[in-house]
Design a protein around this motif. Sequence first.
Motif, PDB file in Angstrom:
ATOM      1  N   ILE A  69      -4.256  51.521  14.626  1.00  0.00           N
ATOM      2  CA  ILE A  69      -5.488  51.656  14.333  1.00  0.00           C
ATOM      3  C   ILE A  69      -5.937  53.188  14.690  1.00  0.00           C
ATOM      4  O   ILE A  69      -5.745  53.478  16.011  1.00  0.00           O
ATOM      5  N   GLU A  70      -6.311  53.900  13.958  1.00  0.00           N
ATOM      6  CA  GLU A  70      -6.933  55.168  14.499  1.00  0.00           C
ATOM      7  C   GLU A  70      -8.393  55.091  14.884  1.00  0.00           C
ATOM      8  O   GLU A  70      -8.485  55.405  16.033  1.00  0.00           O
ATOM      9  N   MET A  82     -17.938  53.672  18.171  1.00  0.00           N
ATOM     10  CA  MET A  82     -16.608  54.092  17.868  1.00  0.00           C
ATOM     11  C   MET A  82     -15.712  53.533  18.976  1.00  0.00           C
ATOM     12  O   MET A  82     -15.997  53.606  20.023  1.00  0.00           O
ATOM     13  N   ILE A  83     -14.736  52.804  18.325  1.00  0.00           N
ATOM     14  CA  ILE A  83     -13.611  52.353  19.144  1.00  0.00           C
ATOM     15  C   ILE A  83     -12.253  53.116  18.867  1.00  0.00           C
ATOM     16  O   ILE A  83     -12.010  52.912  17.745  1.00  0.00           O
ATOM     17  N   PHE A  95      -8.530  51.648  25.212  1.00  0.00           N
ATOM     18  CA  PHE A  95      -9.336  52.354  24.392  1.00  0.00           C
ATOM     19  C   PHE A  95     -10.468  53.153  24.505  1.00  0.00           C
ATOM     20  O   PHE A  95     -10.915  52.760  25.883  1.00  0.00           O
ATOM     21  N   LEU A  96     -11.078  54.013  23.796  1.00  0.00           N
ATOM     22  CA  LEU A  96     -12.333  54.854  24.370  1.00  0.00           C
ATOM     23  C   LEU A  96     -13.216  53.914  23.494  1.00  0.00           C
ATOM     24  O   LEU A  96     -12.983  53.753  22.214  1.00  0.00           O
ATOM     25  N   ARG A 115     -10.440  62.802  18.882  1.00  0.00           N
ATOM     26  CA  ARG A 115      -8.932  62.877  18.694  1.00  0.00           C
ATOM     27  C   ARG A 115      -8.531  63.969  19.497  1.00  0.00           C
ATOM     28  O   ARG A 115      -7.590  63.805  19.865  1.00  0.00           O
ATOM     29  N   ARG A 116      -9.081  65.047  19.509  1.00  0.00           N
ATOM     30  CA  ARG A 116      -8.602  66.219  20.375  1.00  0.00           C
ATOM     31  C   ARG A 116      -8.514  65.789  21.950  1.00  0.00           C
ATOM     32  O   ARG A 116      -7.540  65.841  22.608  1.00  0.00           O
ATOM     33  N   ILE A 117      -9.860  65.222  22.433  1.00  0.00           N
ATOM     34  CA  ILE A 117      -9.847  64.833  23.886  1.00  0.00           C
ATOM     35  C   ILE A 117      -8.738  63.752  24.085  1.00  0.00           C
ATOM     36  O   ILE A 117      -8.176  63.792  25.030  1.00  0.00           O
ATOM     37  N   GLU A 118      -8.568  62.789  23.197  1.00  0.00           N
ATOM     38  CA  GLU A 118      -7.419  61.873  23.379  1.00  0.00           C
ATOM     39  C   GLU A 118      -6.152  62.292  23.535  1.00  0.00           C
ATOM     40  O   GLU A 118      -5.375  62.001  24.424  1.00  0.00           O
TER      41      GLU A 118
END
Length: 123
Positions: A69-70, A82-83, A95-96, A115-118
Amino acid sequence: MPDMDTALKEIMNLDGCIGVALVDHTSGMALGTQGGGKDLDLTVAAAGNTDVVRAKLRAMEMLNLTEKIEDILISLDTQYHMIRPLTSRAGKGLFLYVALRRDRANLAMARHQLRRIEADLDV
């Protein structure tokens, strides 16, 4: 690599961000939160969205889907929720959860920045 608190504060800087939580989807517990308030209890949201993640993982298993899962997007009248499951080895099972004001958020930009922060997050 930003630590959890720094990453959550950075996410709060996204246009239209209402609140963010880093959640353990095994227990449903929020490990860290920023924002929220009387209209958005992030600990309740963390527990409730854990059920969403678990349900999607069960459905994928029943369908024999082996993809990851993206993100999961829930569109409400005035908000986006958003998850984003973390993909790093250290973030496995986390998860965020991010709530955004629909009238102020740029969804594509928010997904890109998450995506970048993760990718840089150190948990």
